[in-house]
Design a protein around this motif. Sequence first.
Motif, PDB file in Angstrom:
ATOM      1  N   UNK A 147     -46.460  18.351 -10.846  1.00  0.00           N
ATOM      2  CA  UNK A 147     -46.297  17.125 -10.279  1.00  0.00           C
ATOM      3  C   UNK A 147     -46.334  15.943 -10.709  1.00  0.00           C
ATOM      4  N   UNK A 148     -46.943  15.912 -11.813  1.00  0.00           N
ATOM      5  CA  UNK A 148     -47.121  14.677 -12.611  1.00  0.00           C
ATOM      6  C   UNK A 148     -45.952  14.340 -13.656  1.00  0.00           C
ATOM      7  N   UNK A 149     -44.956  15.405 -13.614  1.00  0.00           N
ATOM      8  CA  UNK A 149     -43.852  15.191 -14.440  1.00  0.00           C
ATOM      9  C   UNK A 149     -42.758  14.076 -13.909  1.00  0.00           C
ATOM     10  N   UNK A 150     -42.059  13.186 -14.792  1.00  0.00           N
ATOM     11  CA  UNK A 150     -41.252  12.454 -14.235  1.00  0.00           C
ATOM     12  C   UNK A 150     -39.901  12.795 -13.494  1.00  0.00           C
ATOM     13  N   UNK A 151     -39.352  13.931 -13.978  1.00  0.00           N
ATOM     14  CA  UNK A 151     -37.885  14.304 -13.414  1.00  0.00           C
ATOM     15  C   UNK A 151     -38.057  15.214 -12.255  1.00  0.00           C
ATOM     16  N   UNK A 152     -37.396  14.757 -11.079  1.00  0.00           N
ATOM     17  CA  UNK A 152     -37.454  15.592 -10.041  1.00  0.00           C
ATOM     18  C   UNK A 152     -35.863  16.063  -9.474  1.00  0.00           C
ATOM     19  N   UNK A 153     -35.814  17.127  -8.746  1.00  0.00           N
ATOM     20  CA  UNK A 153     -34.417  17.586  -8.587  1.00  0.00           C
ATOM     21  C   UNK A 153     -33.599  16.487  -7.728  1.00  0.00           C
ATOM     22  N   UNK A 154     -34.343  15.537  -7.036  1.00  0.00           N
ATOM     23  CA  UNK A 154     -33.505  14.521  -6.221  1.00  0.00           C
ATOM     24  C   UNK A 154     -33.086  13.448  -7.240  1.00  0.00           C
ATOM     25  N   UNK A 155     -33.689  12.981  -8.430  1.00  0.00           N
ATOM     26  CA  UNK A 155     -32.874  12.382  -9.422  1.00  0.00           C
ATOM     27  C   UNK A 155     -32.018  13.171 -10.080  1.00  0.00           C
ATOM     28  N   UNK A 156     -32.090  14.331 -10.222  1.00  0.00           N
ATOM     29  CA  UNK A 156     -30.768  15.234 -11.052  1.00  0.00           C
ATOM     30  C   UNK A 156     -29.571  14.963 -10.077  1.00  0.00           C
ATOM     31  N   UNK A 157     -29.903  15.387  -8.727  1.00  0.00           N
ATOM     32  CA  UNK A 157     -28.707  15.599  -8.154  1.00  0.00           C
ATOM     33  C   UNK A 157     -27.902  14.240  -7.724  1.00  0.00           C
ATOM     34  N   UNK A 158     -28.965  13.155  -7.640  1.00  0.00           N
ATOM     35  CA  UNK A 158     -28.517  11.827  -7.334  1.00  0.00           C
ATOM     36  C   UNK A 158     -28.057  10.886  -8.350  1.00  0.00           C
ATOM     37  N   UNK A 159     -28.169  11.119  -9.643  1.00  0.00           N
ATOM     38  CA  UNK A 159     -27.995  10.317 -10.857  1.00  0.00           C
ATOM     39  C   UNK A 159     -27.323  11.059 -11.983  1.00  0.00           C
ATOM     40  N   UNK A 160     -27.255  12.292 -12.139  1.00  0.00           N
ATOM     41  CA  UNK A 160     -26.600  12.825 -13.096  1.00  0.00           C
ATOM     42  C   UNK A 160     -25.104  12.798 -13.046  1.00  0.00           C
ATOM     43  N   UNK A 161     -24.253  12.461 -14.005  1.00  0.00           N
ATOM     44  CA  UNK A 161     -22.907  12.339 -14.088  1.00  0.00           C
ATOM     45  C   UNK A 161     -22.385  13.956 -13.704  1.00  0.00           C
ATOM     46  N   UNK A 162     -21.119  13.907 -13.001  1.00  0.00           N
ATOM     47  CA  UNK A 162     -20.427  15.229 -12.398  1.00  0.00           C
ATOM     48  C   UNK A 162     -20.524  16.108 -13.695  1.00  0.00           C
ATOM     49  N   UNK A 163     -20.089  15.637 -14.537  1.00  0.00           N
ATOM     50  CA  UNK A 163     -19.756  16.772 -15.670  1.00  0.00           C
ATOM     51  C   UNK A 163     -21.111  17.520 -16.184  1.00  0.00           C
ATOM     52  N   UNK A 164     -22.179  16.647 -16.188  1.00  0.00           N
ATOM     53  CA  UNK A 164     -23.595  17.207 -16.548  1.00  0.00           C
ATOM     54  C   UNK A 164     -24.040  18.361 -15.219  1.00  0.00           C
ATOM     55  N   UNK A 165     -23.558  17.876 -14.133  1.00  0.00           N
ATOM     56  CA  UNK A 165     -24.175  18.828 -13.069  1.00  0.00           C
ATOM     57  C   UNK A 165     -23.313  20.083 -12.923  1.00  0.00           C
ATOM     58  N   UNK A 166     -21.830  19.813 -13.137  1.00  0.00           N
ATOM     59  CA  UNK A 166     -21.264  21.054 -13.386  1.00  0.00           C
ATOM     60  C   UNK A 166     -21.670  21.852 -14.309  1.00  0.00           C
TER      61      UNK A 166
END
Length: 338
Positions: A147-166
């Motif tokens: 839980x102390x790591x910085x990156x969350x799934x919420x950040x991935x889903x809401x901030x990653x570029x579409x190509x990276x998400x694909x």
Amino acid sequence: MSSTDDHSTDHAMDSADAPHVPVLKERVLQTLRPALDRPGAVAVDGTLGAGGHSEALLRAHSDLTVIGLDRDPDALALARKRLAPFKDRFIAVPCVYDAIAEVVAEQGFDGVDGILFDLGVSSMQLDQADRGFAYSQDAPLDMRMNPEDPLTAQQVVNTYPPADLVRILRHFGEEKFATRIVSALVKRREQAPITTSSQLVELIRDAIPAAGKRKGGNPAKRTFQALRIEVNSELDVWSRALPAALDTLRPLGRIVVLSYHSLEDRITKKELASRSISTTPRGLPVDLPGTGPTIRLLNRRAEPATDTEIKENPRAASVKMRAAERRATTAPGEEGAS
């Protein structure tokens, strides 16, 4: 082999504080026994969880010391409590398991006799709704093993570029509808951030065509797996951890790896195979120094759970086990054929 790994490793406690059944417990014990029966043996449980496998190993070998590794502070707390009766025969270390070599050295050992990795998300993490690992429970999109790591799934889903998400959904989740899911996700997040697992599950259900929902279980499982792997850098960590672990094995030491999806198993298979063969050029009568095989495969193919094992523990349904033994002529840390 299935790409999904919504298993529960053995380790966690359910709401009644009863430990889950360790995955392939008897087979793990049997495979590691020849190495751990040695006087003063040392083993590493690289995926400690709440300590199910470690407890089984400590009970089976009265002279064994187990070093348990985990990045999850909740898991470490449970394991310490559960394994307190074993006193100084159990050592809990908070870390990611690619630090195995450093941990072994810091504990004063020149190598270890046995290593176990039970990969993937643990049942404790699945059972804690607020961690956001389970698509069947509504929770904030988190998915951090620490839980102390910085990156969350919420950040991935809401901030990653579409190509990276694909790319993430295709590679880590083997999701054939990745483009459709990401397209829907991007449209949704433009209106408002996606913050909960139920929002994401609903979005995925709507994005996938009806034919794609008729088989394979919950249509969200591949996306959740992909996000979890990205958040925790699981494949990168595993690619570093396995070679480091093999280098810490003493002669005739053994390693067991339990994988739950094809990406983990592919890394495991490749590394074990490369170390089990000679790299001496063909035609030479003997292996050149440093080119001979450093391990012996204990099973040529990944072994699945038996019907009986699955009946006793349904969470073992997707497990694949690989095992190897360090050759007697190889000292820890010697360069091998990998």
